[in-house]
Design an enzyme around this catalytic site. Structure first.
Site, short mmCIF file in Angstrom:
data_model
loop_
_atom_site.label_atom_id
_atom_site.label_comp_id
_atom_site.label_asym_id
_atom_site.label_seq_id
_atom_site.Cartn_x
_atom_site.Cartn_y
_atom_site.Cartn_z
N ALA A 93 0.84 -1.20 0.00
CA ALA A 93 0.00 0.00 0.00
C ALA A 93 0.88 1.25 0.00
O ALA A 93 0.66 2.19 -0.78
CB ALA A 93 -0.94 0.00 1.21
N ASN A 120 4.06 -7.34 5.35
CA ASN A 120 3.35 -8.59 5.10
C ASN A 120 3.14 -8.84 3.62
O ASN A 120 2.93 -9.97 3.20
CB ASN A 120 1.97 -8.57 5.78
CG ASN A 120 2.03 -9.08 7.20
OD1 ASN A 120 3.02 -9.65 7.63
ND2 ASN A 120 0.96 -8.86 7.94
N GLY A 127 -2.18 -14.37 -4.76
CA GLY A 127 -2.27 -13.52 -5.94
C GLY A 127 -3.15 -12.31 -5.68
O GLY A 127 -3.43 -11.97 -4.52
N HIS A 320 -6.25 -18.19 9.17
CA HIS A 320 -6.09 -18.90 7.88
C HIS A 320 -6.06 -20.39 8.16
O HIS A 320 -5.36 -20.83 9.07
CB HIS A 320 -4.80 -18.45 7.19
CG HIS A 320 -4.75 -18.84 5.75
ND1 HIS A 320 -4.59 -20.14 5.35
CD2 HIS A 320 -4.86 -18.11 4.61
CE1 HIS A 320 -4.60 -20.19 4.02
NE2 HIS A 320 -4.77 -18.96 3.56
N GLU A 333 -3.44 -20.47 -0.76
CA GLU A 333 -4.70 -21.05 -1.20
C GLU A 333 -4.62 -21.59 -2.63
O GLU A 333 -5.42 -22.42 -3.04
CB GLU A 333 -5.75 -19.93 -1.16
CG GLU A 333 -7.12 -20.42 -0.82
CD GLU A 333 -7.87 -19.33 -0.07
OE1 GLU A 333 -7.38 -18.89 0.99
OE2 GLU A 333 -8.93 -18.94 -0.55
N ARG A 357 -12.48 -19.00 4.09
CA ARG A 357 -11.46 -19.36 5.07
C ARG A 357 -12.05 -19.64 6.46
O ARG A 357 -11.58 -20.54 7.16
CB ARG A 357 -10.43 -18.23 5.17
CG ARG A 357 -9.59 -18.14 3.93
CD ARG A 357 -8.66 -16.97 3.94
NE ARG A 357 -7.76 -17.07 2.79
CZ ARG A 357 -6.82 -16.19 2.52
NH1 ARG A 357 -6.64 -15.13 3.28
NH2 ARG A 357 -6.05 -16.35 1.47
N HIS A 460 -3.83 -14.73 10.64
CA HIS A 460 -3.28 -14.35 9.34
C HIS A 460 -3.49 -12.88 9.00
O HIS A 460 -2.61 -12.23 8.47
CB HIS A 460 -3.93 -15.22 8.27
CG HIS A 460 -3.45 -14.93 6.90
ND1 HIS A 460 -2.11 -14.87 6.59
CD2 HIS A 460 -4.11 -14.66 5.75
CE1 HIS A 460 -1.97 -14.58 5.30
NE2 HIS A 460 -3.18 -14.43 4.77
N GLU A 490 -3.92 -2.79 4.95
CA GLU A 490 -4.42 -3.59 6.07
C GLU A 490 -4.69 -2.76 7.31
O GLU A 490 -5.42 -3.17 8.21
CB GLU A 490 -3.42 -4.73 6.37
CG GLU A 490 -4.02 -5.79 7.28
CD GLU A 490 -3.10 -6.98 7.54
OE1 GLU A 490 -2.09 -7.13 6.83
OE2 GLU A 490 -3.41 -7.76 8.47
N VAL A 506 -4.12 -8.25 -1.60
CA VAL A 506 -3.18 -7.65 -2.54
C VAL A 506 -3.92 -6.65 -3.43
O VAL A 506 -3.42 -5.56 -3.71
CB VAL A 506 -2.44 -8.73 -3.37
CG1 VAL A 506 -1.59 -8.09 -4.45
CG2 VAL A 506 -1.57 -9.59 -2.46
#
Ligand code: ADP
Length: 525
Positions: A93, A120, A127, A320, A333, A357, A460, A490, A506
């Protein structure tokens, strides 16, 4: 060439440092306070000492391998007293914000408290979700922003901030184009839990997205001559006459400086490594391993609260389902997205592996052993490059036959064989009558050798955080923007509601990071 070499070194170093943080489980006794804000203020002091120890550890390793200057960070003697825009945090970010701030005519700086950039973001694996992208179109994948919106809302149990979500999906395709335009190509597309379409964009070779993305962003930061100071720990955001006007930042643990700016962007990530805050807001998660890097301690939230900013969903913490426990390492994942199944110690499947999740975690927790095995074949291995890394780290059990694999895993071979036979038939018929899985079924699990990774849930991602609007302006309790204060990534809350879909983080850091850079630059004019 020289720069790429430097970057390569830096990323290897980064990975080592991040690993240092893995499994850092600074659990402390905590009372069961219910007021989130009080809890955060109260945990400040003990967190600082934990954090210091972690930073020292990381610094030691950094010194051994490379210095900040060698890695391409800005030397301390180039620090100025004033910039247009200060960005706190050099994750995805923060770096996206810096690039856009510069492209929109401002003069930005990034302060990163750790000895390396990446946060992180560097650890992210699956992805970046995006819809109506040129790569989807090229590959004949039909998708729409509306479907992306609906599936994310469903995954978040209808609790997402819908304005944020609308902005997010509508700008996702453009974010993929923007990354491509700066040399970051995410054209290998897979699927994650809770999604019905292939929209998780990965690097061309199917490798984990984090290292590739951070490397690409850092190259651009250097090319644009954007100053990036590491070991620069921002302790306070300052205000004058109701406007944010700079930060207090401590360099190399010793020199405190006041640096002024017309706008500040907070991109400090979440609080997944702050066991104190987690214990306060979610006592039931106390003691779980965390996949977060050590610098994810919620500093931005604490600093923003002091300025009257408000928070949302602080108790919404994503656990997670597939974390390797010894190293607290996330198993992405994409492994399930490309076909892996989950089996219990009895050798049986027990859930739709690509459910959201929270549901998969709950299913694992109903097993007596509270852990499970991801089982896959060499086809999955060839499609998910990250598995090579899992192998290097010693997580992967192998067998030339299913029987041999079962032996390695210590589970009944007959049952594992039966489970795989049933699963392969379900893949052939495109019908999982046992658990209703509908995705990640393009290929069966029949190509030897076979593999397994033992996993269990771990902390997570922190979905809650400071409240912003779609201009990334930080809002106070009355819902008004705090002038000059922006946040993205985040550190913010609301977009994901009660459950984040894999691949949406992401996307969030790029989409809202860019927006923060654009809006902060506008604000400075
Ligand atoms: P996001 O995914 O939102 O970009 P990341 O975790 O990738 O978040 O990056 C956030 C970065 O912010 C991390 O590198 C972290 O070390 C850094 N950071 C956190 N707190 C501070 C602080 N007080 N001062 C400077 N940097 C910080």
């Amino acid at each position: 060439m020289k720069k790429n070499l430097k970057m390569g070194c830096m990323l290897i170093m980064s990975a080592m440092l991040i690993m240092t943080g893995c499994g850092n489980n600074n659990s402390k006794d905590a009372s069961t306070q219910t007021n989130d804000q009080t809890a955060i203020a109260d945990t400040n002091t003990s967190t600082q000492s934990n954090e210091k120890e972690a930073e020292k550890e990381a610094e030691k390793e950094a010194d051994a391998t490379s210095s900040a200057t060698q890695a391409g960070y800005t030397p301390y003697d180039q620090l100025k007293d004033s910039y247009d825009v200060i960005i706190i945090g050099a994750g995805g970010a923060g770096m996206s914000a810096a690039l856009e701030a510069k492209a929109n005519g401002a003069n930005p700086v990034i302060f990163e408290k750790m000895p390396i950039a990446g946060g992180n973001t560097l650890k992210s694996s699956s992805g970046m979700n995006a819809s109506e992208t040129k790569f989807q179109k090229e590959q004949g994948i039909e998708d729409s922003n509306d479907l992306f919106y609906e599936q994310t809302l469903k995954g978040g149990h209808d609790t997402n901030d819908t304005k944020m979500l609308r902005f997010f999906v509508d700008n996702s395709g453009a974010a993929i184009d923007w990354l491509d335009s700066i040399g970051i190509k995410l054209n290998n597309i897979t699927i994650t839990g809770g999604m019905n379409e292939k929209r998780t964009h990965r690097p061309e070779d199917g490798s984990a997205v984090g290292g590739y993305l951070v490397n690409g962003l850092l190259n651009n930061i250097q090319e644009q001559d954007i100053p990036l100071f590491v070991n620069a720990n921002v302790k306070e955001i300052t205000m004058q006459d109701g406007n944010v006007n700079g930060v207090k930042v401590v360099f190399n643990d010793t020199d405190e400086k006041m640096i002024t700016a017309k706008a500040v962007i907070v991109a400090t990530g979440g609080f997944g490594s702050n066991q104190d805050i987690i214990s306060e807001v979610r006592p039931d998660l106390k003691g779980l391993v965390t996949t977060n890097q050590v610098g994810s301690t919620g500093d931005g939230i604490q600093m923003i609260e002091k300025l009257g900013g408000t928070t949302v969903d602080m108790d919404q913490i994503q656990v997670h389902p597939t974390v390797q426990q010894d190293k607290s390492y996330l198993i992405g994942e994409a492994v399930r997205g490309e076909g892996a199944i989950l089996v219990s110690n009895e050798g049986k499947r027990f859930t739709n592996e690509l459910d959201t999740r929270d549901h998969v975690t709950a299913a694992i927790n109903t097993l007596p052993e509270k852990s499970a095995f991801l089982v896959f074949d060499s086809g999955v291995k060839s499609r998910v490059k990250a598995i090579e890394q899992y192998e290097k780290m010693g997580f992967v059990k192998t067998g030339d036959t299913i029987e041999a694999l079962a032996q390695e895993m210590g589970i009944p071979a007959d049952q594992l064989q039966a489970t795989l036979d049933t699963w392969n038939n379900s893949v052939k018929d495109k019908n999982d009558s046992e658990f209703g899985r509908t995705t990640g079924m393009d290929n069966d699990l029949s190509a030897a050798p076979y593999y397994a990774i033992q996993i269990a849930p771990g902390i997570h991602y922190t979905m809650g955080g400071v409240k912003i609007n779609t201009n990334t302006e930080v809002l106070n309790e009355s819902g008004d923007p705090i002038p000059g204060l922006f946040a993205a990534g985040e550190v913010t809350g609301g977009l994901h509601g009660q459950n984040r879909i894999g691949g949406n983080s992401v996307a969030e850091i790029i989409i809202f990071g860019r927006q923060a850079g654009i809006k902060a630059a506008e604000f400075t004019k």
